[in-house]
Design an enzyme around this catalytic site. Sequence first.
Site, PDB file in Angstrom:
ATOM      1  N   CYS B  84       0.819  -1.207   0.000  1.00  0.00           N
ATOM      2  CA  CYS B  84       0.000   0.000   0.000  1.00  0.00           C
ATOM      3  C   CYS B  84       0.857   1.264   0.000  1.00  0.00           C
ATOM      4  CB  CYS B  84      -0.945  -0.013   1.197  1.00  0.00           C
ATOM      5  SG  CYS B  84      -1.983  -1.478   1.204  1.00  0.00           S
ATOM      6  N   HIS B 334      -9.239   3.410  -1.264  1.00  0.00           N
ATOM      7  CA  HIS B 334      -7.819   3.064  -1.257  1.00  0.00           C
ATOM      8  C   HIS B 334      -7.486   2.287  -2.524  1.00  0.00           C
ATOM      9  CE1 HIS B 334      -3.907   1.866  -0.209  1.00  0.00           C
ATOM     10  NE2 HIS B 334      -4.159   0.885   0.624  1.00  0.00           N
TER      11      HIS B 334
END
Lengths: 161, 388
Positions: B84, B334
Amino acid sequence: MTVSAIEFSRLGPPKLHLFAMKCETCQALSPWWERSHCYKCGGDTLTESELAGTGEITNYTVVYYPPREYVGQEPYVVGHIMMDEGVTLPAPVMGVDPDAVEVGTRVAATLRRMKLGHEGDIYYSYKFVVDDDPAPRKKAPAATRSAVRKPAARKAATPTP
Amino acid sequence: MKVGVLGIGKTPHKIQHEKSLKDLAVEAGRKAMNDAGVSPQDIQMLYVGNVGSVGFNYENSTGLMVAHHLGVVPAGAVRVEAACGTGAWALHLGCVAIASGLYDTVMVLGCEKMNDLATVEGTSIIAQAADSKEEYFSGLTFPSGTALTARKYMQTYGVTEEDLAHTSVKNHYYGARNPSAHLRFECTVEEVMKSAKVADPLKLYEVCPMTDAASALVLCRPEILESQPNRPQVFVTATSMASGTWYQATDTLDDGYNLFAGPAARAYEMAGVTASDIDVAEIYNSFAIQEPLGIEGLGFAKRGDGWKGAKDGSTWLDGKVAVNPSGGLLCKGHPLGATGATQAVDVIEQLRGVAPEGTQRKDAAIGISACRGGPGSVGAIHIYQREG
């Protein structure tokens, strides 16, 4: 997670009998996957160390949205189990109400069916159940490698998740 | 270090069934080039952050694909991946490329197209950013792994689920005012508490959605930006990276703290600023608990107190430091590889004074973005400053 049957022949053993990795430098125990490097001291020599199979829930979560291969088992409890030898392992905890899990509960390892693989193969792994005999114990040094202690009061190795 | 921000661009952050990964990347890249006033042939190197196109879209070589469709060929192009933290890593490499003196103008682009697959498939792909074959064999996922961190935080500092719910309330207040956010609604503590359980103690309003989006930046040598005084004079003045454990079981609260505290200390020194100088911060919060952890790691609150700002107002827009006035990942979503780049774009909009109405920090001059990835594996800090 997708694992072929061939790959599981390598990955499988740590799921079928319980051991930790012991650092030859600092003597600390780490989960079985730390085979190359001690995260605590940086030591590079680690050896397998058998575990008796009992411990205590120190942390837990309840999974309501599982990965593909665990669909149908939700909601299920995954705990951090502090083994009596002093290493934390992640593992499913069976037979407890997801709304009533308690940190501090004594648990014992048992062999269960884990999931179905994408090739239709069945994966087994240790899971934990509430321990009926709450006295902490450690593996005797001369113990055999069979390792997973089955709680007496429960059906052993029942292939149900 | 000083790197000029010549242009920024981002796509809406939402489910976009009508657009492919390459459509999203081209849209964001062109917006950034238009904003910068450059053409594709001015780009000397392209860094494309993308985490999971192999799984989400059955395509690979994302950097080369974007280079072709954006028209930057024959400049070099590469895909960057660090869970991420991917978008922030692409930004780091872009900054290093300029700071090294090797290039005058480069593009950093983050992109992810997550909604071609069902949630259960996406969850499985995301789990590959951890050791899905060893640790996550236990049935863990990223939400449930982070739920363990949340419970540990609650146990250690005596914090309740209601206390933590204020973080979602704050993010959703601003997310509702951000036109590019995925989730645009306000909510109360009670609604957070009543939202569906995802991974106890994390609830639906404490978890980000899966989102399709791309964001891009055109970076340049500072002299190039300074020679165009009519453009907003915003510079990246620090970039600092760290790695940490790849496992949840070895991820203590100390690990999570150090993942940001280490690179943040280096970044503050690099930029010549302190935590108290920061006006606006975009802090990674794919799960609500990560915001207080980030607040503590960046030095905005002492350990165990990071959650309080959302409750007492000190991390709201007019507080000591505005944390996630974009709505954070909780509202923007996200899109894995895009997120780090989106955070940068959002901070730069703040410093340019063009953030959406109701989310603009007054006179914002110094900003920071903090991105993380993996169970506790990537820490990435960037500091931005406006001159004039």
